[in-house]
Design a protein around this motif. Structure first.
Motif, PDB file in Angstrom:
ATOM      1  N   UNK A 188       0.769  -1.162   0.008  1.00 47.55           N
ATOM      2  CA  UNK A 188       0.025  -0.136   0.078  1.00 47.55           C
ATOM      3  C   UNK A 188       0.815   1.356   0.023  1.00 47.55           C
ATOM      4  N   UNK A 189       0.342   2.167  -0.889  1.00 48.43           N
ATOM      5  CA  UNK A 189       1.524   3.411  -1.249  1.00 48.43           C
ATOM      6  C   UNK A 189       1.379   4.068   0.385  1.00 48.43           C
ATOM      7  N   UNK A 190       0.440   4.250   0.935  1.00 49.40           N
ATOM      8  CA  UNK A 190       0.069   4.967   2.188  1.00 49.40           C
ATOM      9  C   UNK A 190       0.911   4.265   3.222  1.00 49.40           C
ATOM     10  N   UNK A 191       1.082   3.051   3.501  1.00 48.75           N
ATOM     11  CA  UNK A 191       2.106   2.617   4.319  1.00 48.75           C
ATOM     12  C   UNK A 191       3.445   2.654   3.997  1.00 48.75           C
ATOM     13  N   UNK A 192       4.016   2.533   2.666  1.00 46.28           N
ATOM     14  CA  UNK A 192       5.275   2.833   2.289  1.00 46.28           C
ATOM     15  C   UNK A 192       5.653   4.295   2.825  1.00 46.28           C
ATOM     16  N   UNK A 193       4.721   5.302   2.285  1.00 49.83           N
ATOM     17  CA  UNK A 193       5.015   6.655   2.751  1.00 49.83           C
ATOM     18  C   UNK A 193       5.101   6.751   4.189  1.00 49.83           C
ATOM     19  N   UNK A 194       4.401   6.412   5.070  1.00 50.66           N
ATOM     20  CA  UNK A 194       4.365   6.666   6.494  1.00 50.66           C
ATOM     21  C   UNK A 194       5.791   5.951   7.085  1.00 50.66           C
ATOM     22  N   UNK A 195       5.946   4.735   6.477  1.00 46.31           N
ATOM     23  CA  UNK A 195       7.421   4.256   6.940  1.00 46.31           C
ATOM     24  C   UNK A 195       8.446   5.175   6.578  1.00 46.31           C
ATOM     25  N   UNK A 196       8.463   5.830   5.108  1.00 42.55           N
ATOM     26  CA  UNK A 196       9.804   6.286   4.642  1.00 42.55           C
ATOM     27  C   UNK A 196       9.688   7.745   5.644  1.00 42.55           C
ATOM     28  N   UNK A 197       8.543   8.379   5.822  1.00 42.99           N
ATOM     29  CA  UNK A 197       8.828   9.598   6.548  1.00 42.99           C
ATOM     30  C   UNK A 197       9.275   9.437   8.056  1.00 42.99           C
ATOM     31  N   UNK A 198       8.866   8.565   8.632  1.00 40.49           N
ATOM     32  CA  UNK A 198       9.083   8.053   9.993  1.00 40.49           C
ATOM     33  C   UNK A 198      10.749   7.921   9.946  1.00 40.49           C
TER      34      UNK A 198
END
Length: 442
Positions: free
Chosen positions: A366-376
């Motif tokens: 999921x793109x949102x999960x990837x984005x959350x992980x990347x920013x964190x």
């Protein structure tokens, strides 16, 4: 995990845990002594207390009496960020105020724990996995600094220390490759011992101090006098304890996964936090900083495959014995930091891998999960990879920002709530009852 093996084997595996983590309480107390200019007698007393309280905490977390401890193979120790905060309070307000801050923070953990428990549903595998990766990277850096020293200080990247660190890692790999069964499970300890022998052969161990002094040492209650309680002075440590609870959440979940035990985080995590708080409460009265569950032993469990919580309970008994036995404490202290660092790097890297494995099960497609992980990860790793990046900020704010684990956990949790809880509800509320064909296709 609940299997009780033959006593000799349990003790042997327990000693392996002790050897891997023993450098942490030793270095923590020596750093306290150097920073606060403590006399040698008080330093020995605090070192004794650190080992005894580490052992008591390990027993609490491993055996889980009443509502304290998750009954998982945990070892406890002082050090890390809580030590730095403790020293900062001691330098600004006095050592008695610092010990009082530890007691206040332990009590604070008990007070806020019920509220924190209700928020655990916002810490899914995506958040915890991200946090564990940051924890692992930070710990690998800590192990590496034991080998290299700090940049800019005398002796940084000393070739002999690098040789000892790399050789210790090499010994561990060779033992793990060639041995099977019990000896393979002891590969970490054997690598540490082999590195120590090499250091002795190169003349980098001074055994003279190990024979000095008496045979028995007893921790002294309130060695600095009665604690002084100042809420304002204790505030930075209290704020950090919230991040420590989040870290305890990740450690409890990852430890349970390492031993193959299904847990309810809403029950197991509060038990871990209560164990930390109770041990810290006692530790404050013995002049110690906050006590926390150790990440090292989780890596040991994964590398060796020995899951029994009675092994870490045995480690607790060994730690208590070391705390009372002065010659053993002094003998352990002569192991070179480069050797300990080489061992620690391997064990800590395993924790990073465990975090990556957890992220692999958190639907990163999921793109949102990837984005959350990347920013964190970006914000959590920033103060680890670029030390001093927040040096221009106010001291209390800097304390929080410079904790990569706290920042990464907070950012991952907030973004997870926004993307996976708030946004879906908001989108559902805006969705028409009868979407057009184009909207339905989208």
């Amino acid at each position: 995990m609940d299997e009780s093996r033959p006593l000799a084997r349990i003790v042997l595996f327990g000693i392996q845990h002790v050897l891997v983590m023993a450098a942490t309480p030793i270095s923590a107390i020596f750093l306290m002594s150097a920073t606060l200019r403590l006399d040698p007698g008080l330093t020995v007393n605090l070192l004794s207390a650190a080992f005894v309280l580490s052992g008591v905490g390990s027993l609490i977390q491993s055996l889980g009496p009443w509502k304290f401890g998750p009954r998982l193979p945990f070892v406890m120790l002082p050090g890390g960020a809580p030590l730095i905060l403790f020293l900062a309070i001691a330098e600004q307000h006095g050592i008695r105020t610092a010990t009082g801050a530890v007691v206040l923070t332990a009590a604070f953990c008990f007070v806020v724990l019920p509220v924190f428990s209700r928020l655990l549903r916002f810490f899914p595998a995506l958040v915890i996995g991200t946090m564990i990766v940051i924890v692992g990277v930070n710990l690998v850096k800590v192990g590496a600094v034991l080998v290299t020293g700090r940049p800019g200080e005398p002796g940084f990247a000393n070739p002999t220390n690098l040789l000892l660190g790399m050789a210790t890692i090499g010994f561990t790999v060779v033992f793990y490759l060639l041995f099977t069964g019990l000896l393979r499970q002891l590969a970490v300890m054997l690598g540490l011992l082999a590195g120590t022998v090499l250091a002795a052969a190169l003349g980098h161990i001074d055994f003279g101090g190990a024979a000095d002094g008496g045979l028995l040492t007893l921790p002294e209650l309130m060695p600095f006098g009665s604690p002084q309680f100042n809420l304002v002075a204790a505030l930075p440590l209290m704020l950090y304890s919230l991040a420590s609870m989040a870290e305890a959440t990740g450690q409890t979940v990852i430890n349970a996964e390492a031993v193959g035990k299904e847990i309810d985080p809403r029950d197991a995590v509060p038990r871990t936090v209560r164990g930390d708080a109770l041990t810290s409460l006692f530790g404050g009265f013995f002049g110690l900083p906050l006590m926390v569950t150790s990440g090292e032993n989780i890596g040991i469990v994964r590398v060796t495959g020995v899951r029994s919580r009675y092994v870490t309970a045995a480690a607790g008994v060994v730690l208590i014995a070391i705390g009372f036995c002065a010659p053993v404490t002094r003998a352990i202290s002569v192991v070179p930091s480069a050797v300990v660092g080489g061992t620690a790097m391997v064990v800590f890297a395993v924790i990073t891998v465990l975090g990556v494995q957890m992220l692999g099960r958190s639907d990163l497609d999921r793109h949102t999960s990837t984005f959350v992980c990347a920013v964190a990860l970006a914000l959590g790793l920033l103060p680890i990879l670029v030390p001093g990046v927040y040096a221009g900020f106010p001291p209390n704010l800097r304390i929080l920002l410079e904790s990569g684990v706290a920042v990464g956990a907070f950012v991952a949790a907030v973004l997870n709530i926004l993307f996976h809880h708030v946004r879906p509800r908001f989108a559902t509320g805006r969705t028409p009852t009868h979407p057009t064909p184009t909207e339905g296709a989208r």
